[in-house]
Design an enzyme around this catalytic site. Sequence first.
Site: not given
Length: 198
Positions: A43, A76, A78, A146
């Site tokens: 933590s 993006s 888009r 990973r």
Amino acid sequence: MTVQLIDITPNAMEKLAKIASVCYQSKPSEKVVKKILDLGHWSVFEHCYATFKIDMSVAVLLQITRHRHLSFTVQSSRVTELKDWREPEDMRVTIDIEHIMDEYWERFQSGRYSPEELMYMLPKAAIYQVYVTGNFRAWLEYLPKRMCGRAMKEHREIANAIKTILAEKYPEIFEDVKPRCQYCHDTSCLFGKETKKG
């Protein structure tokens, strides 16, 4: 595949030593930081961070965003044209992807289609620019998963590049990070076979 460090907490060991000293009401010490790292009391490591700019395929983007403690800002599709793609090792697949990307670029340049319409034809090999920020705890949890030999090759390359950069900056924290093969029961993995020999 490009992994570039954009920002990282300066003087992290000093900062972590000061924060960790509160737990034990002790003098700030890097030894205490190392001890809590080894014990898995992570933590404290949430108070430091690193941000990377990474070029990654949609296939990796779909995987890395499962790590919810990392934060993402993604190019993006888009409103922008995607310029590159990941070339698979299988030449037959490469030819198919090249054909799709050529068709995408041709339609994009024609101006007859909106980028939003065209994004539906992009393959998972299309490369996006992504900014990824994580606190040190998030990176400590992400990397072993990973870097694992069972992880997708492109994602493994990205994780190893991130680990190399973090270990150069803060070897006390990241130098020993590796896949947790001792807890894995998959003997088909090269790393797993090496571990289980010993």
